[in-house]
Design an enzyme around this catalytic site. Structure first.
Site, PDB file in Angstrom:
ATOM      1  N   CYS A 161       0.808  -1.222   0.000  1.00  0.00           N
ATOM      2  CA  CYS A 161       0.000   0.000   0.000  1.00  0.00           C
ATOM      3  C   CYS A 161       0.840   1.270   0.000  1.00  0.00           C
ATOM      4  O   CYS A 161       0.312   2.354  -0.151  1.00  0.00           O
ATOM      5  CB  CYS A 161      -0.919   0.005   1.223  1.00  0.00           C
ATOM      6  SG  CYS A 161       0.035   0.065   2.751  1.00  0.00           S
ATOM      7  N   ASP A 180       2.385   2.546   2.525  1.00  0.00           N
ATOM      8  CA  ASP A 180       2.448   3.187   3.846  1.00  0.00           C
ATOM      9  C   ASP A 180       3.806   2.931   4.491  1.00  0.00           C
ATOM     10  O   ASP A 180       4.479   1.960   4.183  1.00  0.00           O
ATOM     11  CB  ASP A 180       1.332   2.652   4.752  1.00  0.00           C
ATOM     12  CG  ASP A 180      -0.030   3.158   4.299  1.00  0.00           C
ATOM     13  OD1 ASP A 180      -0.064   4.138   3.546  1.00  0.00           O
ATOM     14  OD2 ASP A 180      -1.039   2.557   4.698  1.00  0.00           O
ATOM     15  N   CYS A 214      -2.425   3.017   8.047  1.00  0.00           N
ATOM     16  CA  CYS A 214      -3.854   2.945   8.365  1.00  0.00           C
ATOM     17  C   CYS A 214      -4.065   2.536   9.830  1.00  0.00           C
ATOM     18  O   CYS A 214      -3.111   2.266  10.561  1.00  0.00           O
ATOM     19  CB  CYS A 214      -4.503   1.922   7.460  1.00  0.00           C
ATOM     20  SG  CYS A 214      -3.966   0.259   7.884  1.00  0.00           S
ATOM     21  N   CYS A 255      -0.706  -4.984   6.858  1.00  0.00           N
ATOM     22  CA  CYS A 255      -0.429  -3.892   7.800  1.00  0.00           C
ATOM     23  C   CYS A 255       0.373  -4.424   8.991  1.00  0.00           C
ATOM     24  O   CYS A 255       1.224  -3.718   9.539  1.00  0.00           O
ATOM     25  CB  CYS A 255      -1.727  -3.263   8.274  1.00  0.00           C
ATOM     26  SG  CYS A 255      -2.915  -2.989   6.941  1.00  0.00           S
TER      27      CYS A 255
HETATM   28 FE1  FES Z   1      -1.240   0.444   4.473  1.00  0.00          FE
HETATM   29 FE2  FES Z   1      -2.617  -0.719   6.353  1.00  0.00          FE
HETATM   30  S1  FES Z   1      -3.321  -0.110   4.421  1.00  0.00           S
HETATM   31  S2  FES Z   1      -0.555  -0.237   6.371  1.00  0.00           S
END
Ligand code: FES
Length: 152
Positions: free
Chosen positions: A35, A37, A61, A105
């Protein structure tokens, strides 16, 4: 629509160990190939190789926040080599489960911890079995492309 259980919600709403340790013994950042992140973990380690403190910062998230909150709780007080055994599945189990689309995640938390320990090991000239083959800059998911069933 109970996508997240109460424990996940609790750790997301009231996360533990948020922030950054000043002058940490180890600092690692990991970006999720899934994602995009990011997660940063800082750790303090004492002379007995015990993690005495851990903090996280994330552009991630709610599941990433809950996962790293739980994961940092779990590694504080652990020996470094035991913390390397902390798989994302153990984090999920401790949280009482995550939705399937949110599994990655928890991987973010696992890898950021490994990255912080990797940094600690590099700076202190230490080697750990649990770090063998770990490269903080490598994107885990690419493994699947290469490792095909190549049996005869
Ligand atoms: Fe990216 Fe959860 S959607 S860490």
């Amino acid at each position: 629509m109970a996508l997240y259980n109460d424990k996940v919600m609790e750790y997301f709403m009231n996360p533990h160990n948020v922030g950054e340790i000043e002058n940490p013994d180890g600092k690692g950042t990991y970006g999720s190939p899934v994602c995009g992140d990011m997660m940063q973990i800082t750790i303090s380690v004492d002379d007995n190789d015990v993690i005495t403190d851990a903090k996280f910062k994330t552009f991630g998230c709610g599941s990433a926040i809950a996962s790293s909150s739980m994961a940092t709780d779990m590694i504080i007080g652990m020996k470094v080599e035991d913390a390397l055994e902390l798989s994302n599945q153990k984090i999920i189990d401790e949280l009482g489960g995550l939705p399937a689309v949110k599994i990655h995640c928890s991987v973010l938390a696992e890898h950021a911890i490994k990255a912080a320990i990797y940094d600690y090991a590099q700076k202190h000239g230490k080697t750990y079995k649990g770090l063998e083959g770990f490269d903080p800059n490598e994107e885990e998911d690419h493994h699947h492309d290469v490792e095909d069933e190549d049996e005869e």
